[in-house]
Write an enzyme that holds these catalytic residues in place. Structure first.
Site, PDB file in Angstrom:
ATOM      1  N   HIS A  71       0.810  -1.206   0.000  1.00 48.62           N
ATOM      2  CA  HIS A  71       0.000   0.000   0.000  1.00 48.62           C
ATOM      3  C   HIS A  71       0.849   1.264   0.000  1.00 48.62           C
ATOM      4  CE1 HIS A  71       0.825  -0.528   4.305  1.00 48.62           C
ATOM      5  NE2 HIS A  71       0.530   0.752   4.470  1.00 48.62           N
ATOM      6  N   GLU A  73      -3.456   3.962   2.753  1.00 52.77           N
ATOM      7  CA  GLU A  73      -3.558   4.196   4.191  1.00 52.77           C
ATOM      8  C   GLU A  73      -3.495   5.695   4.432  1.00 52.77           C
ATOM      9  OE1 GLU A  73      -1.106   3.367   8.348  1.00 52.77           O
ATOM     10  OE2 GLU A  73      -0.200   2.815   6.435  1.00 52.77           O
TER      11      GLU A  73
END
Length: 80
Positions: A13, A62
């Site tokens: 991510h 995130e």
């Protein structure tokens, strides 16, 4: 940007720093877009909070309220 979607979802991510006071606002915006929000991992309070979500092409993002420096400092302190 244009391109093909990822074939599957992974934990790889990209993370972005956000202000603590904007966390609820970002959560609401992501939810309103119908994106999949993942359960965050358990954290020590001083590490900050995160929102993990997948975009429409299976990319994981995130949004985190802390910094790497704050996280490392907390780890240095141990469980005191």
């Amino acid at each position: 940007m244009e391109g093909e979607s990822l074939p599957s979802k992974t934990y790889n991510h990209v993370a972005f720093k956000i202000d603590r006071d904007k966390l609820a606002e970002y959560w609401d915006k992501i939810a309103s877009l119908g994106l999949e929000i993942k359960d965050g991992r358990n954290r020590i309070k001083e590490e900050g909070q995160s929102i993990y979500f997948y975009d429409y092409d299976n990319h994981l993002f995130e949004l985190h309220t802390g910094t790497l420096g704050e996280r490392l400092n907390r780890y240095r302190k141990g469980n005191k």
